[in-house]
Scaffold this motif. Structure first.
Motif, PDB file in Angstrom:
ATOM      1  N   MET A   1       0.846  -1.185   0.000  1.00 18.27           N
ATOM      2  CA  MET A   1       0.000   0.000   0.000  1.00 18.27           C
ATOM      3  C   MET A   1       0.879   1.232   0.000  1.00 18.27           C
ATOM      4  SD  MET A   1      -2.996  -1.021   2.704  1.00 18.27           S
ATOM      5  CE  MET A   1      -3.886  -2.567   2.506  1.00 18.27           C
ATOM      6  N   ILE A   2       0.483   2.206  -0.807  1.00 21.88           N
ATOM      7  CA  ILE A   2       1.362   3.351  -1.003  1.00 21.88           C
ATOM      8  C   ILE A   2       0.551   4.635  -1.149  1.00 21.88           C
ATOM      9  CG2 ILE A   2       1.406   2.875  -3.485  1.00 21.88           C
ATOM     10  CD1 ILE A   2       4.297   3.963  -3.498  1.00 21.88           C
ATOM     11  N   SER A   3       1.065   5.711  -0.562  1.00 24.29           N
ATOM     12  CA  SER A   3       0.420   7.010  -0.704  1.00 24.29           C
ATOM     13  C   SER A   3       0.981   7.746  -1.909  1.00 24.29           C
ATOM     14  CB  SER A   3       0.583   7.835   0.572  1.00 24.29           C
ATOM     15  OG  SER A   3       1.943   8.121   0.813  1.00 24.29           O
ATOM     16  N   GLY A   4       0.357   8.864  -2.250  1.00 25.42           N
ATOM     17  CA  GLY A   4       0.614   9.499  -3.527  1.00 25.42           C
ATOM     18  C   GLY A   4       2.000  10.071  -3.740  1.00 25.42           C
ATOM     19  N   GLY A   5       2.653  10.558  -2.682  1.00 23.14           N
ATOM     20  CA  GLY A   5       3.921  11.250  -2.856  1.00 23.14           C
ATOM     21  C   GLY A   5       5.008  10.404  -3.492  1.00 23.14           C
ATOM     22  N   PHE A   6       5.064   9.119  -3.125  1.00 22.59           N
ATOM     23  CA  PHE A   6       6.107   8.236  -3.666  1.00 22.59           C
ATOM     24  C   PHE A   6       5.602   7.408  -4.840  1.00 22.59           C
ATOM     25  CE2 PHE A   6       9.229   4.740  -3.577  1.00 22.59           C
ATOM     26  CZ  PHE A   6      10.416   5.458  -3.441  1.00 22.59           C
ATOM     27  N   LEU A   7       4.307   7.490  -5.121  1.00 19.99           N
ATOM     28  CA  LEU A   7       3.702   6.617  -6.134  1.00 19.99           C
ATOM     29  C   LEU A   7       4.281   6.795  -7.533  1.00 19.99           C
ATOM     30  CD1 LEU A   7       1.625   4.425  -6.697  1.00 19.99           C
ATOM     31  CD2 LEU A   7      -0.117   6.207  -6.934  1.00 19.99           C
ATOM     32  N   PRO A   8       4.533   8.036  -8.020  1.00 19.93           N
ATOM     33  CA  PRO A   8       5.103   8.156  -9.365  1.00 19.93           C
ATOM     34  C   PRO A   8       6.432   7.417  -9.513  1.00 19.93           C
ATOM     35  CG  PRO A   8       4.213  10.259  -8.660  1.00 19.93           C
ATOM     36  CD  PRO A   8       4.173   9.367  -7.457  1.00 19.93           C
ATOM     37  N   ALA A   9       7.281   7.495  -8.502  1.00 19.83           N
ATOM     38  CA  ALA A   9       8.556   6.763  -8.555  1.00 19.83           C
ATOM     39  C   ALA A   9       8.323   5.261  -8.479  1.00 19.83           C
ATOM     40  CB  ALA A   9       9.467   7.215  -7.412  1.00 19.83           C
ATOM     41  N   PHE A  10       7.400   4.848  -7.623  1.00 19.69           N
ATOM     42  CA  PHE A  10       7.136   3.422  -7.442  1.00 19.69           C
ATOM     43  C   PHE A  10       6.620   2.782  -8.722  1.00 19.69           C
ATOM     44  CE2 PHE A  10       4.560  -0.205  -6.040  1.00 19.69           C
ATOM     45  CZ  PHE A  10       5.497  -0.880  -5.256  1.00 19.69           C
ATOM     46  N   ARG A  11       5.822   3.503  -9.476  1.00 14.52           N
ATOM     47  CA  ARG A  11       5.281   2.947 -10.722  1.00 14.52           C
ATOM     48  C   ARG A  11       6.395   2.595 -11.712  1.00 14.52           C
ATOM     49  NH1 ARG A  11       0.361   7.238 -10.934  1.00 14.52           N
ATOM     50  NH2 ARG A  11      -1.296   5.883 -10.100  1.00 14.52           N
ATOM     51  N   ILE A  12       7.501   3.294 -11.635  1.00 12.43           N
ATOM     52  CA  ILE A  12       8.647   2.995 -12.495  1.00 12.43           C
ATOM     53  C   ILE A  12       9.516   1.910 -11.870  1.00 12.43           C
ATOM     54  CG2 ILE A  12      10.700   3.960 -13.601  1.00 12.43           C
ATOM     55  CD1 ILE A  12       9.295   6.706 -13.446  1.00 12.43           C
ATOM     56  N   LEU A  13       9.711   1.979 -10.562  1.00 14.07           N
ATOM     57  CA  LEU A  13      10.645   1.078  -9.891  1.00 14.07           C
ATOM     58  C   LEU A  13      10.088  -0.325  -9.673  1.00 14.07           C
ATOM     59  CD1 LEU A  13      12.041   3.605  -7.268  1.00 14.07           C
ATOM     60  CD2 LEU A  13      13.293   2.627  -9.195  1.00 14.07           C
ATOM     61  N   ALA A  14       8.787  -0.442  -9.448  1.00 12.37           N
ATOM     62  CA  ALA A  14       8.209  -1.758  -9.162  1.00 12.37           C
ATOM     63  C   ALA A  14       8.441  -2.757 -10.294  1.00 12.37           C
ATOM     64  CB  ALA A  14       6.723  -1.623  -8.842  1.00 12.37           C
ATOM     65  N   PRO A  15       8.228  -2.382 -11.572  1.00 11.75           N
ATOM     66  CA  PRO A  15       8.528  -3.340 -12.645  1.00 11.75           C
ATOM     67  C   PRO A  15      10.002  -3.754 -12.680  1.00 11.75           C
ATOM     68  CG  PRO A  15       7.116  -1.578 -13.456  1.00 11.75           C
ATOM     69  CD  PRO A  15       7.583  -1.169 -12.089  1.00 11.75           C
ATOM     70  N   GLU A  16      10.904  -2.832 -12.335  1.00 10.56           N
ATOM     71  CA  GLU A  16      12.326  -3.176 -12.295  1.00 10.56           C
ATOM     72  C   GLU A  16      12.590  -4.232 -11.217  1.00 10.56           C
ATOM     73  OE1 GLU A  16      14.870   0.199 -11.915  1.00 10.56           O
ATOM     74  OE2 GLU A  16      13.901   1.321 -13.534  1.00 10.56           O
ATOM     75  N   PHE A  17      11.964  -4.061 -10.064  1.00 10.83           N
ATOM     76  CA  PHE A  17      12.103  -5.028  -8.985  1.00 10.83           C
ATOM     77  C   PHE A  17      11.540  -6.389  -9.399  1.00 10.83           C
ATOM     78  CE2 PHE A  17      10.159  -7.151  -5.298  1.00 10.83           C
ATOM     79  CZ  PHE A  17      11.283  -7.341  -4.494  1.00 10.83           C
ATOM     80  N   GLN A  18      10.395  -6.372 -10.040  1.00 13.19           N
ATOM     81  CA  GLN A  18       9.780  -7.619 -10.476  1.00 13.19           C
ATOM     82  C   GLN A  18      10.658  -8.349 -11.485  1.00 13.19           C
ATOM     83  OE1 GLN A  18       5.017  -6.974 -10.113  1.00 13.19           O
ATOM     84  NE2 GLN A  18       5.985  -5.815 -11.742  1.00 13.19           N
ATOM     85  N   SER A  19      11.246  -7.600 -12.413  1.00 14.47           N
ATOM     86  CA  SER A  19      12.113  -8.211 -13.422  1.00 14.47           C
ATOM     87  C   SER A  19      13.363  -8.813 -12.794  1.00 14.47           C
ATOM     88  CB  SER A  19      12.515  -7.174 -14.477  1.00 14.47           C
ATOM     89  OG  SER A  19      11.392  -6.707 -15.186  1.00 14.47           O
ATOM     90  N   ALA A  20      13.896  -8.122 -11.787  1.00 15.42           N
ATOM     91  CA  ALA A  20      15.135  -8.572 -11.164  1.00 15.42           C
ATOM     92  C   ALA A  20      14.936  -9.769 -10.236  1.00 15.42           C
ATOM     93  CB  ALA A  20      15.775  -7.424 -10.393  1.00 15.42           C
TER      94      ALA A  20
END
Length: 229
Positions: free
Chosen positions: A1-20
């Motif tokens: 669960m995530i609030s809005g302030g970090f969400l734009p970065a998370f949307r980019i970083l989460a796929p990288e984490f999943q791939s790795a």
């Protein structure tokens, strides 16, 4: 669960984490505080399953005290400033000084701010401190469960305030800039591990990745300052 302030970065970083890692990440978003059903504390009170929470650090600390987040699991990810936005193509008022900021608020036809950390600070601390709370009360409103930028983009508010990263992520608005340094409030966004996590190892790996120097360039591009540059 995530609030809005970090969400734009998370949307980019989460796929990288999943791939790795091969792990899959399901995401639910909501404000760090407030009365809406989507607010993270309210989601947890309903017993919604979660492994990692990413939100305003002070609100995360409250969840630790309530036993909903593991003690000692907090990791600070980024620092964020409050910004002001207007609808794209409209004039950008001057907010370069405290006095200019006050004049802009008094002259504005309508003002919108969030129901989370930035809006609470503006409405309860800053506006009264500047001595203008009563004068702007009739044209100001707190926006629940919706990005403030979206309200400004469709013309329902002339100016809007929220975390810089949240405003920058909304099409149809232009960010005028951050609040003047003398009245700025920097918010720390932090991650913690849920006390009911069923995947604590994967949760810790995600937090470690988000707080690593490798994630810093992405975080910085979204308008917030990484804690570990």
């Amino acid at each position: 669960m995530i609030s809005g302030g970090f969400l734009p970065a998370f949307r980019i970083l989460a796929p990288e984490f999943q791939s790795a890692t091969g792990d899959s990440v399901a995401t639910a978003s909501g404000p760090s505080m407030g009365n809406t059903p989507e607010a993270i504390p309210n989601r947890l009170s309903r017993g919604e399953p979660v492994d990692v929470v990413i939100m305003v650090g002070s609100a995360l600390d409250d969840l630790v005290k309530q036993g909903k987040v593991l003690p000692g699991s907090r990791v600070d990810l980024a620092r964020s400033k409050i910004g002001m936005a207007v609808r794209s193509g409209t004039p950008k008022p001057d907010i370069g000084t405290v006095e200019a900021f006050k004049r802009t608020l008094l002259a504005a036809e309508s003002i919108a701010y969030s129901d989370s950390a930035s809006g609470v600070y503006l409405s309860r601390v800053l506006f009264p401190k500047l001595g203008i709370a009563d004068q702007i009360a009739g044209k100001s409103r707190m926006i629940p469960a919706e990005p403030v930028g979206a309200v400004v983009a469709r013309g329902d508010a002339q100016i809007g305030f929220q975390q810089m990263s949240e405003l920058l992520a909304v099409p149809g608005v232009e960010v005028v800039g951050p609040l003047p340094p003398e009245i700025q409030k920097v918010t720390v966004f932090s991650a913690g591990i849920s006390s009911t996590s069923k995947e604590p190892d994967a949760a810790r790996a995600l937090v470690k990745f988000l707080s690593s120097p490798a994630a810093a360039p992405v975080i910085a591009k979204t308008g917030i300052e990484p804690v570990n540059p």
